[in-house]
Motif scaffolding. Structure first.
Motif, PDB file in Angstrom:
ATOM      1  N   THR A   1      -5.736  -5.369  -7.505  1.00 38.34           N
ATOM      2  CA  THR A   1      -5.765  -4.015  -7.067  1.00 38.34           C
ATOM      3  C   THR A   1      -6.862  -4.049  -6.003  1.00 38.34           C
ATOM      4  OG1 THR A   1      -5.014  -3.421  -9.257  1.00 38.34           O
ATOM      5  CG2 THR A   1      -5.964  -1.743  -7.442  1.00 38.34           C
TER       6      THR A   1
ATOM      7  N   ARG B   1       1.088   5.111   0.740  1.00 38.89           N
ATOM      8  CA  ARG B   1       0.358   6.124   1.225  1.00 38.89           C
ATOM      9  C   ARG B   1       1.071   7.615   0.961  1.00 38.89           C
ATOM     10  NH1 ARG B   1      -0.395   5.120   7.428  1.00 38.89           N
ATOM     11  NH2 ARG B   1      -1.823   3.802   6.715  1.00 38.89           N
ATOM     12  N   THR B   2       0.230   8.604   0.485  1.00 40.72           N
ATOM     13  CA  THR B   2       0.883   9.597  -0.129  1.00 40.72           C
ATOM     14  C   THR B   2       0.059  10.791   0.095  1.00 40.72           C
ATOM     15  OG1 THR B   2      -0.552   9.709  -2.153  1.00 40.72           O
ATOM     16  CG2 THR B   2       1.874   8.764  -2.343  1.00 40.72           C
TER      17      THR B   2
ATOM     18  N   ASP C   1      -4.859   2.447  -3.791  1.00 38.80           N
ATOM     19  CA  ASP C   1      -3.488   2.880  -3.399  1.00 38.80           C
ATOM     20  C   ASP C   1      -3.235   1.344  -2.957  1.00 38.80           C
ATOM     21  OD1 ASP C   1      -4.918   2.619  -1.075  1.00 38.80           O
ATOM     22  OD2 ASP C   1      -4.038   4.023  -0.164  1.00 38.80           O
ATOM     23  N   SER C   2      -3.594   0.230  -3.137  1.00 38.58           N
ATOM     24  CA  SER C   2      -3.124  -0.924  -2.500  1.00 38.58           C
ATOM     25  C   SER C   2      -3.053  -1.975  -3.493  1.00 38.58           C
ATOM     26  CB  SER C   2      -4.228  -1.409  -1.478  1.00 38.58           C
ATOM     27  OG  SER C   2      -3.761  -2.666  -1.042  1.00 38.58           O
TER      28      SER C   2
ATOM     29  N   LYS D   1      -3.258   9.556  -8.955  1.00 31.75           N
ATOM     30  CA  LYS D   1      -3.025   8.474  -9.814  1.00 31.75           C
ATOM     31  C   LYS D   1      -3.796   8.455 -10.866  1.00 31.75           C
ATOM     32  CE  LYS D   1      -1.322   5.760  -5.736  1.00 31.75           C
ATOM     33  NZ  LYS D   1      -1.772   6.878  -4.794  1.00 31.75           N
TER      34      LYS D   1
ATOM     35  N   TYR E   1       2.614   3.032 -10.595  1.00 32.83           N
ATOM     36  CA  TYR E   1       1.488   3.999 -10.312  1.00 32.83           C
ATOM     37  C   TYR E   1       0.918   4.992 -11.222  1.00 32.83           C
ATOM     38  CZ  TYR E   1       2.266   1.818  -5.576  1.00 32.83           C
ATOM     39  OH  TYR E   1       2.174   1.083  -4.687  1.00 32.83           O
TER      40      TYR E   1
ATOM     41  N   GLN F   1       5.204   9.305  -7.670  1.00 29.49           N
ATOM     42  CA  GLN F   1       4.690   9.273  -6.324  1.00 29.49           C
ATOM     43  C   GLN F   1       5.664   9.736  -5.138  1.00 29.49           C
ATOM     44  OE1 GLN F   1       1.239   9.254  -6.049  1.00 29.49           O
ATOM     45  NE2 GLN F   1       1.150   8.971  -8.315  1.00 29.49           N
TER      46      GLN F   1
ATOM     47  N   LYS G   1       0.763  -1.167   0.077  1.00 22.82           N
ATOM     48  CA  LYS G   1      -0.079   0.015   0.044  1.00 22.82           C
ATOM     49  C   LYS G   1       0.765   1.276   0.070  1.00 22.82           C
ATOM     50  CE  LYS G   1      -3.767   0.146   2.283  1.00 22.82           C
ATOM     51  NZ  LYS G   1      -4.832  -0.194   3.473  1.00 22.82           N
TER      52      LYS G   1
END
Length: 477
Positions: free
Chosen positions: A232, A200-201, A236-237, A207, A256, A260, A198
């Motif tokens: 997916t 995390r941003t 985000d994972s 994306k 992605y 990122q 995952k």
């Protein structure tokens, strides 16, 4: 033009107009297409040359008799070291690989490090160290055969001691620069569990639709994989099932869509119904587990594979002895450590060694053609992937060129002219630094300032060539 030729953009362009050829978009179609398409990943830049390109004679050089003749000392300040730092900064290639037992691993959380020997065939050659290839590359290439490469070490992600699957990540990794893709090496097999990755941003990173995507690297190609091998789970994972009926080595790529920067969370996400951790050998597991050999970002590398005392034919292993060792197919060996078809090859023509060996001029240019073909043919069976080439010269023997010493039958000027003609006919980019320095000496420059010894360039020459190469890179990339 300013005295050193590169103090400003106009001086740089004036230098190239006089001392270079084929520095055009059409002569560098790969760099041009990548720039216009916004490609930021899988860019391999290969630097080749002789002891000039080691950095011998560069500022503060002291590594002459310590290291392998196939490996520039890691702290040298030669023109290739200057170019590499420039490229790494400009293209943000600076993130360290995340490898077990490495001080730069920077993983935080619940995991353990272990050793599990690579035994199966490698689907993604070039990503792995000399430990996997079981060759002499560490002896020949030194750190180039292990830096950022996957070896026998693994990060082990187990289920919690309770044996119950947890939604909490096992460990985390804070990215220190931007990246679009993660390449994750997995030791898969009957022991394999599911791995959730995952990212995390901060909210201002976005994306594109349909990303992230998951690929498996196979012989330099990215092959998209889907459920049940990968899925997916959320925007985000990604979940990858590392179970396999037989022991296998895979490199997965998570794309992605755009660059990122954030925190990567890794989680043991449960086991495949058929997973069995017994009988793995060499590593004790309490249950189905995830074995990660490491993570690299984006697949971008620039590396100096210069070989002191070699002709181009000797790089290829033409059967003749170099000044340092037996005949050996050095080009084949270094390609074992390059995971994609090279994007760009920068070649310092080893004229001093060709002259000392009195290589026939036709053989010299034929070997250059063979070398370029071999590099471009790497992981490229169809020939559809292209590679750009930049060739350049460095000063020759001071005694012969400037002190009146007798020349052998094949003269230095004949080799320099052969390189120039080869680049004109083949369409390779070419920079004639040697001719610039010869003109400068004719105009009054003290040739003693150009040499560290009779055949190796001085610190000034290293700095000048570095500015020229970085200027060419900025022009073309």
């Amino acid at each position: 033009m300013t005295p050193n030729g590169f103090d400003d953009a106009l001086g740089t362009l004036a230098f190239f107009l006089r001392y270079a050829c084929n520095l055009t978009a059409s002569a560098f179609p790969v760099l041009t297409a990548n720039r216009r398409a916004g490609r930021t990943t899988e860019r391999e830049i290969v630097l080749l040359g002789d002891s000039h390109s080691w950095g011998q004679g560069s500022p503060d050089f002291d590594g002459l008799h310590i290291y392998s003749p196939h490996m520039a000392v890691p702290y040298n300040k030669g023109y290739y070291a200057r170019l590499s730092r420039h490229v790494e900064q400009k293209l943000e290639m600076t993130q360290a690989a995340v490898l077990p037992f490495s001080a730069e691993a920077l993983l935080q959380g619940r995991f353990r490090e272990g050793r599990y020997e690579i035994s199966g065939p490698l689907e993604a050659p070039g990503f792995y160290s000399h430990e996997a290839n079981r060759d002499k590359a560490f002896e020949h290439l030194g750190y180039l055969a292990e830096d950022g490469k996957f070896g026998h070490g693994v990060f082990v992600l187990d289920l919690p001691e309770s044996g119950e699957k947890s939604e909490e990540p096992c460990c985390s990794l804070t990215m220190d620069a931007h990246a679009r893709k993660l390449f994750i090496a997995i030791a898969a097999g009957p022991h394999g569990a599911k791995l959730e990755i995952k990212l995390r941003t901060p909210p201002y990173y976005v994306k594109p639709p349909a990303f992230p995507k998951v690929y498996r690297v196979s012989a330099g190609q990215l092959l998209e994989v889907v459920w049940p091998e990968a899925e997916t789970a959320a925007p985000d994972s990604v979940i990858i099932d590392t179970y396999s009926e037989s022991l296998s080595e895979y490199v997965y790529c998570i794309d992605y869509g755009t660059k990122q920067k954030g925190t990567i969370l890794l989680r043991h996400a449960g086991a495949h119904d058929a997973a069995d951790a017994s009988g793995l050998g060499g590593l004790t597991l309490a249950g189905p587990s995830v074995l990660i050999r490491g993570i690299v970002y984006d697949g971008n590398r620039i590396r100096n594979f210069a070989m002191g005392g070699h002709t181009v034919g000797q790089w290829l292993g033409d059967g003749t002895l170099s000044f340092h060792n037996e005949s050996y197919p050095h080009a084949d060996e270094l390609l074992d450590y390059i995971p994609f078809t090279p994007t760009l090859a920068v070649i310092q023509a080893p004229v001093v060694n060709e002259y000392l060996r009195q290589t026939e001029l036709s053989s010299f240019t034929h070997h250059l053609s063979l070398l370029i073909g071999k590099l471009n043919g790497h992981l490229n069976p169809s020939g559809s992937r292209k590679m750009d080439v930049l060739v350049f010269t460095t000063p020759g023997d001071q005694n012969i060129l400037y002190r009146g010493a007798a020349s052998l039958p094949n003269t230095y000027s004949s080799y320099y002219e052969a390189v120039h003609r080869f680049c004109l006919s083949s369409g390779c980019g070419f920079i004639d630094f040697q001719r610039y320095f010869a003109d400068a000496v004719e105009a009054g420059l003290d040739h003693e300032l150009l040499y560290d010894d009779a055949i190796h360039p001085s610190p000034f020459v290293n700095e000048f060539i570095a500015k020229g190469l970085t200027g060419a890179f900025d022009l073309l990339w």
